[in-house]
Design a protein around this motif. Structure first.
Motif, short mmCIF file in Angstrom:
data_model
loop_
_atom_site.label_atom_id
_atom_site.label_comp_id
_atom_site.label_asym_id
_atom_site.label_seq_id
_atom_site.Cartn_x
_atom_site.Cartn_y
_atom_site.Cartn_z
N HIS A 116 -28.48 47.63 64.95
CA HIS A 116 -28.70 47.03 66.26
C HIS A 116 -28.72 45.50 66.21
N HIS A 117 -28.55 44.93 65.03
CA HIS A 117 -28.56 43.48 64.91
C HIS A 117 -27.13 42.96 64.79
N GLY A 118 -26.83 41.88 65.52
CA GLY A 118 -25.50 41.29 65.45
C GLY A 118 -25.38 40.43 64.21
N LEU A 119 -25.14 41.06 63.06
CA LEU A 119 -25.13 40.33 61.81
C LEU A 119 -24.06 39.25 61.77
N ARG A 120 -23.02 39.40 62.54
CA ARG A 120 -21.94 38.40 62.53
C ARG A 120 -22.05 37.43 63.71
N HIS A 121 -23.21 37.42 64.34
CA HIS A 121 -23.46 36.41 65.38
C HIS A 121 -24.01 35.17 64.71
N HIS A 122 -23.36 34.03 64.93
CA HIS A 122 -23.81 32.78 64.30
C HIS A 122 -23.91 31.68 65.35
N GLY A 123 -24.53 30.59 64.96
CA GLY A 123 -24.85 29.54 65.92
C GLY A 123 -23.66 28.94 66.63
N ASP A 124 -22.49 28.92 65.97
CA ASP A 124 -21.33 28.29 66.60
C ASP A 124 -20.91 29.01 67.87
N SER A 125 -21.24 30.30 68.00
CA SER A 125 -20.87 31.04 69.21
C SER A 125 -21.77 30.66 70.39
N GLU A 126 -22.85 29.94 70.13
CA GLU A 126 -23.75 29.50 71.20
C GLU A 126 -23.27 28.21 71.86
N VAL A 127 -22.41 27.48 71.16
CA VAL A 127 -22.02 26.15 71.63
C VAL A 127 -20.86 26.26 72.61
N GLY A 128 -20.87 25.40 73.62
CA GLY A 128 -19.79 25.39 74.60
C GLY A 128 -19.55 23.99 75.12
N PRO A 129 -18.50 23.80 75.91
CA PRO A 129 -18.19 22.48 76.46
C PRO A 129 -19.36 21.91 77.26
N GLY A 130 -19.66 20.67 77.00
CA GLY A 130 -20.70 19.99 77.76
C GLY A 130 -22.11 20.27 77.31
N LEU A 131 -22.29 21.10 76.28
CA LEU A 131 -23.63 21.44 75.83
C LEU A 131 -24.03 20.57 74.63
N VAL A 132 -25.27 20.12 74.62
CA VAL A 132 -25.82 19.45 73.45
C VAL A 132 -26.13 20.53 72.43
N ASP A 133 -25.61 20.37 71.23
CA ASP A 133 -25.69 21.42 70.21
C ASP A 133 -26.98 21.33 69.41
N LEU A 134 -27.89 22.26 69.69
CA LEU A 134 -29.07 22.46 68.86
C LEU A 134 -29.04 23.86 68.25
N ALA A 135 -27.86 24.47 68.26
CA ALA A 135 -27.70 25.85 67.78
C ALA A 135 -27.13 25.92 66.38
#
Length: 366
Positions: A27-46
């Motif tokens: 049930h855990h997204g083992l291949r989910h990483h911080g880069d997938s949280e980042v998007g255009p216009g967002l300040v990256d703290l992920a």
């Protein structure tokens, strides 16, 4: 230590008590990483990569290395330089395409009957094991997530742990980790964030112990995530098996140049200064989060903090609307939906983030 003589078949099954195979639902997204949280216009703290990197002097080295790009890369010199930096022999070092490739190679070559992954930690080691059909036991550390060696099964022949650990930012004592080493067991320590700690007092990279393997990354501190460069330090026979499993010329010429440059005296002096400065900025972030009622895992030593607060996933969504990306932490085994991971940035960015978090918290329905 045992090295596999053939490939494992892929499976998402594990044996039940009767020795039969049963379907495993992870049930855990083992291949989910911080880069997938980042998007255009967002300040990256992920993403846990140092901002504003690489520095000019390192960029110049990378550009200069392009003059050799027509030839196949030769890793011998860079391997020797990295080995000398850690006081090791070249046959104990393998340069890899980031730390992630190291975990993939380890999973391919190790013959393990009872692998154990200590969580919460970076999920790629477990994902790599599962990709070759190995379903590891999970040892989940309780908050505050400090390693208790007695929790590790005595018959575990593969143990994987991070230090400092992503996402908790906990630094385990080297002596505690070293106590897990023994003949017949492979002990893999992910030290991708070791250079976040001034002086690296708990690193085992220069220590020889039975079955000890240390994985290092050069992408975090030097902003080289797109270049992909890391390395493994371990017993010569295991390193040789990993080298055989690695594709030919896997590490590019610019990445090899980066490996040499990032262990140079100049680089190490700069990294030490950054680690000291970052520690102060991390404390500012932790104090600010605490003032807003968040629980921060104590004694953080990485370039990020792990935070528990009510309605964390809803707050994460509201923060995105306010221009900030943080890393959800419920994809790390051992953590739930009330956890987030936040990268350390400069004080101005931290102040703006904390203000946005306060607004987001106030915007939550009663």
């Amino acid at each position: 230590m045992p090295v596999a003589s053939d490939d494992h078949g892929s499976t998402d099954q594990e044996p039940d008590q009767a020795g039969q195979r049963r379907h495993v639902v992870d049930h855990h997204g083992l291949r989910h990483h911080g880069d997938s949280e980042v998007g255009p216009g967002l300040v990256d703290l992920a993403v846990n990569v140092r901002q504003g990197m690489p520095p000019t002097w390192l960029r110049e080295i990378l550009v200069s290395s392009m003059s050799e790009i027509s030839a196949y890369p030769n890793a011998e010199r860079a391997t020797r330089v990295v080995a000398e930096y850690h006081g090791r022999d070249p046959d104990e070092v393998l340069l890899t395409v980031g730390a992630a490739e190291a975990f993939t190679l380890l999973a391919r070559v190790l013959a393990t009957a009872r692998p154990v992954v200590v969580h919460p930690q970076f999920t790629e080691p477990e994902a790599a094991l599962r990709a070759v059909g190995l379903v590891p036991d999970r040892v989940v550390l309780p908050d505050p997530f400090v390693l208790d060696a007695s929790l590790i099964p005595g018959d575990a022949d593969l143990v994987m742990i991070g230090n400092p650990t992503n996402p908790t930012s906990v630094l385990h004592p080297a002596a505690t980790i070293a106590s897990l080493a023994r003949p017949g067991r492979c002990l893999v320590v992910d030290e991708a964030f070791a250079d976040c700690v001034p002086g690296e007092p708990e690193s085992l990279a220069s220590v020889r112990l039975p079955g000890l393997v240390v994985v290092r990354s050069l992408t975090k501190t030097w902003g080289l995530a797109g270049l992909r460069i890391g390395y493994v330090i371990g017993p010569p026979e295991l390193v040789a098996a990993m080298r055989e499993a690695q594709p030919l010329w896997a590490v590019s010429t610019p990445a090899l140049a980066a490996a040499e440059a990032c262990v140079s005296p100049r680089a190490q002096a700069e990294a030490a200064r950054w680690a000291e400065e970052m520690a102060g900025r991390r404390q500012v972030l932790a104090d600010g989060l605490g003032a807003l009622g968040a629980y921060v895992v104590p004694e953080a030593r990485g370039s990020f903090v792990c935070v528990r607060l009510p309605h964390a996933l809803r707050l994460r969504t509201l923060l995105r609307k306010k221009g900030f990306a943080v890393r959800r932490a419920d994809t790390f085994p051992g953590l739930g939906p009330e956890w987030l991971r936040v990268a350390v940035r400069d004080d101005e960015t931290t102040a703006a983030f904390l203000a946005a978090l306060k607004e987001a918290r106030d915007d939550l329905p009663a």
